[in-house]
Design a protein around this motif. Structure first.
Motif, short mmCIF file in Angstrom:
data_model
loop_
_atom_site.label_atom_id
_atom_site.label_comp_id
_atom_site.label_asym_id
_atom_site.label_seq_id
_atom_site.Cartn_x
_atom_site.Cartn_y
_atom_site.Cartn_z
N THR A 89 -5.02 9.38 -20.51
CA THR A 89 -4.23 8.56 -19.58
C THR A 89 -5.08 7.44 -18.99
OG1 THR A 89 -4.70 10.18 -17.83
CG2 THR A 89 -2.61 10.39 -19.01
N ALA A 90 -6.37 7.68 -18.80
CA ALA A 90 -7.25 6.63 -18.28
C ALA A 90 -7.35 5.48 -19.28
CB ALA A 90 -8.64 7.20 -17.99
N LEU A 91 -7.45 5.80 -20.56
CA LEU A 91 -7.52 4.75 -21.58
C LEU A 91 -6.22 3.95 -21.63
CD1 LEU A 91 -9.29 6.74 -24.45
CD2 LEU A 91 -10.27 4.91 -23.05
N VAL A 92 -5.09 4.62 -21.41
CA VAL A 92 -3.82 3.91 -21.39
C VAL A 92 -3.74 3.00 -20.17
CG1 VAL A 92 -1.31 4.15 -21.25
CG2 VAL A 92 -2.64 5.72 -22.69
N LEU A 93 -4.14 3.52 -19.00
CA LEU A 93 -4.07 2.73 -17.78
C LEU A 93 -5.03 1.55 -17.81
CD1 LEU A 93 -3.87 5.64 -15.17
CD2 LEU A 93 -2.05 4.07 -15.82
N GLU A 94 -6.14 1.69 -18.53
CA GLU A 94 -7.09 0.60 -18.66
C GLU A 94 -6.68 -0.41 -19.72
OE1 GLU A 94 -10.13 -0.27 -17.20
OE2 GLU A 94 -9.56 1.12 -15.61
N GLY A 95 -5.63 -0.12 -20.46
CA GLY A 95 -5.17 -1.03 -21.49
C GLY A 95 -5.86 -0.86 -22.82
N ARG A 96 -6.69 0.18 -22.96
CA ARG A 96 -7.36 0.42 -24.25
C ARG A 96 -6.39 0.96 -25.29
NH1 ARG A 96 -12.90 0.67 -23.20
NH2 ARG A 96 -13.30 -0.61 -21.35
N ILE A 97 -5.39 1.71 -24.83
CA ILE A 97 -4.34 2.23 -25.71
C ILE A 97 -3.01 1.69 -25.20
CG2 ILE A 97 -3.16 4.29 -26.58
CD1 ILE A 97 -5.74 5.83 -26.22
N ARG A 98 -2.25 1.05 -26.09
CA ARG A 98 -0.98 0.46 -25.69
C ARG A 98 0.12 1.51 -25.75
NH1 ARG A 98 -1.25 -4.86 -25.07
NH2 ARG A 98 -3.01 -6.02 -25.97
N LEU A 99 0.57 1.90 -24.58
CA LEU A 99 1.62 2.92 -24.49
C LEU A 99 2.31 2.75 -23.14
CD1 LEU A 99 2.69 5.37 -26.12
CD2 LEU A 99 1.18 6.80 -24.74
N ASP A 100 3.61 2.71 -23.16
CA ASP A 100 4.38 2.50 -21.94
C ASP A 100 5.08 3.80 -21.56
OD1 ASP A 100 5.64 1.43 -19.79
OD2 ASP A 100 7.14 0.30 -20.91
N LEU A 101 4.50 4.50 -20.60
CA LEU A 101 5.07 5.75 -20.13
C LEU A 101 5.18 5.70 -18.61
CD1 LEU A 101 3.12 8.39 -22.27
CD2 LEU A 101 5.48 7.67 -22.56
N SER A 102 6.36 6.02 -18.10
CA SER A 102 6.54 6.05 -16.65
C SER A 102 5.88 7.30 -16.07
CB SER A 102 8.03 6.05 -16.31
OG SER A 102 8.66 7.19 -16.87
N GLY A 103 5.36 7.16 -14.88
CA GLY A 103 4.72 8.29 -14.22
C GLY A 103 3.33 8.59 -14.70
N LEU A 104 2.73 7.69 -15.50
CA LEU A 104 1.40 7.94 -16.05
C LEU A 104 0.32 8.05 -14.98
CD1 LEU A 104 0.48 8.38 -18.96
CD2 LEU A 104 -0.33 6.02 -18.98
N PRO A 105 0.34 7.22 -13.93
CA PRO A 105 -0.69 7.39 -12.88
C PRO A 105 -0.67 8.77 -12.24
CG PRO A 105 0.36 5.25 -12.66
CD PRO A 105 1.15 6.01 -13.70
N ALA A 106 0.53 9.33 -12.03
CA ALA A 106 0.62 10.67 -11.44
C ALA A 106 0.07 11.72 -12.40
CB ALA A 106 2.07 10.99 -11.09
N VAL A 107 0.37 11.57 -13.68
CA VAL A 107 -0.17 12.50 -14.69
C VAL A 107 -1.70 12.42 -14.70
CG1 VAL A 107 -0.29 13.01 -17.15
CG2 VAL A 107 1.90 12.39 -16.11
N HIS A 108 -2.22 11.21 -14.58
CA HIS A 108 -3.67 11.02 -14.58
C HIS A 108 -4.31 11.72 -13.38
CE1 HIS A 108 -7.52 9.08 -15.25
NE2 HIS A 108 -7.53 8.71 -13.98
#
Length: 200
Positions: A89-108
């Motif tokens: 999830t950190a890689l997604v939030l940093e933009g290293r992996i392109r994935l659009d998921l709602s609620g990702l910060p909470a999961v992280h």
């Protein structure tokens, strides 16, 4: 003939355009070093306690498990899985992996919290019941990495509430924490599963 006023003839400094990038701010080293120092102190205190404390030789039992060794191995494995979720999830939030998921910060956030919470019973048992040993290289590395994990966790939590840090600080703190999780799992759970068998 009058002499021109120096204030009127002095060239004026050019005003910075509104769209110009601001000057690069100095790295706030104190805001970085203080949390790192506190985290280091936590790791050292845990290590010293584990070394000086006499092991109590108590067990850690949970229903459904065959013994303390497997309780700790599976709790550490579950914590490692949550650590994998957090690094993803950190890689997604940093933009290293392109994935659009709602609620990702909470999961992280919650994956990190659960990963650390699951290691607490293991750490308490290791420190209070066994202590820090130097006679076995694997146990020594495992003990040192466990102390590092909690020190890195404290440092990262303190860094998260600091403002104005460079972008690389939090990812590096997370990388150290994740590395500690990997080493902890390799020197405990994987060792148990490969030497004593893979079961509960």
């Amino acid at each position: 003939m009058t002499t021109p006023d120096p204030e009127l003839t002095r060239p004026r400094a050019r005003a910075r355009p509104a769209h110009a990038a601001p000057a690069q701010a100095a790295v706030p080293w104190r805001s970085i070093l203080v949390p790192v120092a506190v985290g280091t102190a936590v790791a050292v205190v845990l290590g010293v306690y584990g070394r000086l404390h006499t092991g109590a030789n108590i067990s850690l039992a949970l229903p459904g498990f065959t013994g303390t060794l497997y309780v700790k191995a599976w709790l550490t494995t579950l914590a490692f899985v949550f650590a994998l979720v957090q690094i993803f999830t950190a890689l997604v939030l940093e933009g290293r992996i392109r994935l659009d998921l709602s609620g990702l910060p909470a999961v992280h956030r919650w994956s990190g919290r659960l990963a650390v919470l699951l290691t607490v019973p293991v750490a308490v048992h290791c420190l209070y019941s066994l202590g820090l040993r130097f006679d076995d290289p694997r146990v020594l590395v495992h003990s040192l990495v466990g102390c590092l994990l909690y020190g890195a966790f404290v440092a990262k939590m303190l860094l998260l509430v600091r403002w104005g840090l460079p972008r690389w600080v939090i990812p590096w703190a997370g990388a150290v924490l994740f590395t500690a999780f990997v080493a902890l799992w390799l020197t405990s759970s994987l060792w148990v599963f490969t030497t004593a068998g893979f079961h509960l």
